[in-house]
Scaffold this active site. Structure first.
Site, mmCIF file in Angstrom:
data_model
loop_
_atom_site.group_PDB
_atom_site.id
_atom_site.type_symbol
_atom_site.label_atom_id
_atom_site.label_comp_id
_atom_site.label_asym_id
_atom_site.label_seq_id
_atom_site.Cartn_x
_atom_site.Cartn_y
_atom_site.Cartn_z
ATOM 1 N N ASP A 254 31.990 -8.193 26.741
ATOM 2 C CA ASP A 254 32.306 -9.259 27.689
ATOM 3 C C ASP A 254 33.788 -9.613 27.495
ATOM 4 O OD1 ASP A 254 32.214 -11.191 29.648
ATOM 5 O OD2 ASP A 254 30.363 -12.097 28.948
HETATM 6 C C1 NOJ Z 1 32.505 -13.435 31.498
HETATM 7 C C2 NOJ Z 1 31.076 -13.462 31.939
HETATM 8 O O1 NOJ Z 1 30.243 -13.797 30.852
HETATM 9 C C3 NOJ Z 1 30.602 -12.149 32.530
HETATM 10 O O2 NOJ Z 1 29.328 -12.336 33.065
HETATM 11 C C4 NOJ Z 1 31.574 -11.651 33.561
HETATM 12 O O3 NOJ Z 1 31.097 -10.445 34.125
HETATM 13 C C5 NOJ Z 1 32.920 -11.447 32.889
HETATM 14 N N1 NOJ Z 1 33.394 -12.729 32.400
HETATM 15 C C6 NOJ Z 1 33.966 -10.838 33.824
HETATM 16 O O4 NOJ Z 1 34.368 -11.766 34.756
#
Ligand code: NOJ
Length: 740
Positions: A254
């Site tokens: 993430d």
């Molecule tokens: C953080 C989020 O937890 C995730 O779900 C998302 O895809 C990413 N950021 C990218 O934006």
């Protein structure tokens, strides 16, 4: 030697690590990013790519960027181009929690297909969706992004999402690679606080949190994203045991999550950390654990060369990660046709296509759940009716789009007011009545990404008085209340999940007029509404329905469509009851529903009932269904037998309507304490007035399996109670015996 072996053999270490590097991009692309792409230092870009306009600016921009990689880098390896396409792209569709309430897997697949067509028309080849986190705590804002609390339903929805996004062939230019997230148990965050950790027993992990991921993997999901949370003490980005379960798919971190393990206080496997460079220690650890792409952590690209030189990671580990990225690109057909998804003509045809709006209207309507309809107040009879449409969300085009709708254009969204205005024969009066929130601090938080929530400067009492006057002059009041879009989604947990106080004051004042009030809720989570459920005659939960919200709600209010959504989360009476799910196990002192004052052993709470306000699976419509008694094909079964349970359902009302027939199984005596009941099947049927249909469910011992505390997957013979009905709390049961 395959083509990927050959490519790997020609790559430098820097180029290999470049493939593991996933970074953001804005448009126009900054020169340093372009230079890094040219140098082979970037494997993929996320976000920003199609932010340039609400129109069709995407594919050309994507083509230019892809061309830098393909035509100007040494090896010409195409880029992964990723975006958070969570509930539609430019045609904004209902949020995932809403769509799950349709219990319609065809709808889920359609929504994913529309999103895939639009995303790929903009040049994207990878979406960070679906979110498969099971959640039983509505304080957690990200409950909006998932399919609710149930692993069985979650698994079926996961499969449908993957089918819709990836299509029959991932290489098709209209297919996009799915990314199942967040692995794992992110939805179990303590206290519903976002980014928090969880303690989840291995059995619970396997039986509750894993099934949607397993189902998505079996459906062929191409990639997976780890979660920010530490589960049972180990951040998911360092959890080799969990990451192993994702073998065969591309595993991406993430956003910045690898460096964030420093704040978690994580060291290497022996508890140490390189004091000079903790990012190196944790980048090594993430790679060793099985993370293959580093989203905005920068540690893979910058630290792994030193780690390799010091023998702390191996060339084989780096090669395996690089191979996974290249294989994903190959599956997407990017080596054969890097520009297949950069097609301006297709974008012009596909983006916001009229047929997508037609689908959006139906999906939004079928996601709504009618929670109460006393005296059959709904549907409203249009001709000659005067309606007061009141509330801060009545004329709101921003918030109806919901969180994660960056590409949505509020100018093309249909508000509830617009939708009701369009109903022939209805006179509409409108007053705002209240602000969404009055609290300035909250307002700033909600508007962090742009002004979605505005503040009417008038004193609250003046606004309420205006709304009351409008209500008094009308035949019926439609109060459009609830949450701002940014009250759910990422970093949007709430401690109080009721209506914001000013809106509640407005609702009480409208109720006091004596006019019939229909409460239309817009929201990203279950809300606590005990007062509302007692006093307001009709309540429609509509979530955030996307660009066709207003038309969809008007269709339901005026009976053009029958409400057919059913809850996929338990709705608590009070936030103090959470976490709460329908499958909770009974205790040794099970208690009575009303906390019998004479029996202290049956009390759960002193200050309220322990039962939820609305159970999982619940929802009303404009017709009635009668369930015949269920019948089993056998009452004694052997291990290889299939049980068929059937029953007839009759539409006894005057209108045609849909019903979600649900089957639950209880294992009343086992070697461990089992869930009180578990959903094991459902069927959504449509019946004309007077029509009867026989619904059949099949069960084998596979459906009875669970995990023991030691991690074994077993089924145990004995008695099983099968319950069938319209919701998890209204079941007719029969008992069968299964022997080994
Ligand atoms: C953080 C989020 O937890 C995730 O779900 C998302 O895809 C990413 N950021 C990218 O934006």
């Amino acid at each position: 030697m395959t083509f990927i072996d050959d490519l790997l053999a020609r790559m430098t270490l820097e180029e290999k690590l470049g493939q593991l590097n996933l970074v953001t991009a804005t448009l126009p692309l900054p020169e340093d990013r372009a230079a890094d792409i040219r140098a082979g230092k970037i494997g993929g870009l996320l976000g920003g790519l199609v932010d340039c306009s609400f129109g069709v600016g995407g594919p050309d921009a994507a083509r230019e960027i892809q061309a830098i990689a393909v035509e100007q880098s040494r090896l010409g390896i195409p880029l992964l181009l990723a975006y958070d396409v969570i509930h539609g792209h430019q045609t904004v569709l209902p949020i995932p929690l809403a769509l799950s309430c349709s219990w319609n897997l065809g709808h889920v697949e359609t929504a994913a297909r529309i999103a895939a067509r639009e995303a790929t028309a903009c040049g994207l080849n990878w979406v960070f969706s679906p979110m498969l986190d099971i959640c039983r705590d509505p304080r957690w804002g990200r409950i909006a992004e998932g399919a609710g609390e149930d692993p069985y339903l979650g698994a079926r929805i996961a499969e449908a999402m993957v089918r819709g996004l990836q299509g029959a062939d991932l290489a098709d230019p209209e297919s996009v690679m799915a990314c199942i997230k967040h692995f794992i148990a992110y939805g179990a965050a303590e206290g519903g606080r976002d980014y928090n950790n969880a303690d989840v027993s291995p059995a619970r992990l396997a039986d509750v949190y894993l099934p949607p991921f397993r189902a998505a993997l079996e459906a062929g999901a191409g990639s997976a994203m780890m979660s920010f949370a530490a589960v049972n003490g180990v951040p998911s980005h360092a959890d080799a045991d969990h990451l192993r379960l994702l073998d065969g798919v591309l595993r991406v971190s993430d956003f910045n999550a690898i460096p964030e393990m420093i704040a978690h206080g994580l060291g290497d496997e022996h508890g140490g950390i390189d004091a000079d460079d903790p990012l190196q220690t944790l980048s090594e650890r993430a790679l060793r654990a099985g993370v293959q792409m580093d989203m905005m952590g920068h540690g893979f690209a910058s630290r792994l060369p030193a780690a390799l030189a010091a023998g702390r990671v191996s060339q084989a580990e780096i090669d395996a990660a690089c191979r996974a990225v290249l294989e994903a690109k190959a599956r997407l057909g990017l080596f054969d046709d890097p520009f297949g998804r950069c097609d301006q003509a297709r974008a012009a045809r596909n983006l916001l296509a009229p047929e997508y709006r037609v689908a959006a209207r139906q999906l939004a309507a079928d996601s709504c759940v009618l929670l109460k309809n006393a005296g059959d107040l709904l549907p409203l009879a249009a001709p000659g009716l005067s309606v007061a449409v009141v509330g801060p969300l009545a004329d709101d085009a921003w918030n109806i789009l919901g969180p994660w709708s960056f590409q949505g254009d509020p100018a093309s969204a249909v508000t509830v007011l617009d939708g009701i205005h369009a109903v022939p024969g209805v006179t509409v009066h409108h007053a705002r009545g209240a602000n969404l929130v009055e609290d300035r601090r909250m307002l700033d938080l909600l508007n962090f990404a742009g002004p979605k929530v505005t503040l009417d400067p008038r004193p609250p009492a003046e606004m309420v008085a205006e709304a009351v006057a409008v209500a008094e002059a009308a035949d019926v009041v439609v109060a459009v209340l609830g949450e701002a879009a940014e009250m759910s989604g990422e970093a949007a947990s709430r401690m109080d999940i009721g209506l914001p106080p000013g809106q509640r004051v407005l609702l009480e004042a409208l109720h006091a007029t004596g006019k019939p009030v229909v409460l239309v809720l817009l929201h990203g989570r279950p809300l606590t509404l005990p007062w509302e459920a007692e006093h307001i005659p009709a309540i429609l939960a509509t979530w955030f329905g996307g660009c066709e919200t207003g038309n969809a709600i008007a269709d339901l209010l005026f009976g053009l469509r029958n409400p057919c959504g059913r809850l996929t989360t338990t709705w608590p009476r009070h936030v103090g009851q959470v976490p709460l799910a329908y499958d909770r196990a009974t205790t040794g002192r099970p208690g009575s529903r009303d906390n019998d004052p004479g029996k202290y052993t049956t009390r759960c709470y002193l200050d309220g009932a322990s039962e939820p306000l609305f159970p999982f699976g619940f929802g009303l419509g404009y017709t009635r269904f009668a369930y015949g008694p269920p019948a089993a094909s056998a009452s004694q079964l052997g291990p290889d037998d299939t049980l068929t349970v059937s029953l007839s359902v009759t539409n006894t009302g005057a209108r045609s309507g849909e019903e979600v027939v649900q089957m639950y199984v209880t294992d009343p005596v086992a070697s461990v304490v089992r869930p009180g009941k578990q959903l094991k099947g459902f069927e959504k049927i449509v019946l004309a007035p007077g029509e009867t249909r026989t619904v059949r469910f099949r069960l084998t011992t596979r459906d009875l399996e669970f995990h023991t505390p030691r991690g074994d997957r077993v089924w145990e013979p004995g008695r099983f109670v099968i319950g069938i009905g319209p919701d998890s709390d209204t079941l007719q049961t029969l008992t069968v015996h299964w022997r080994r």
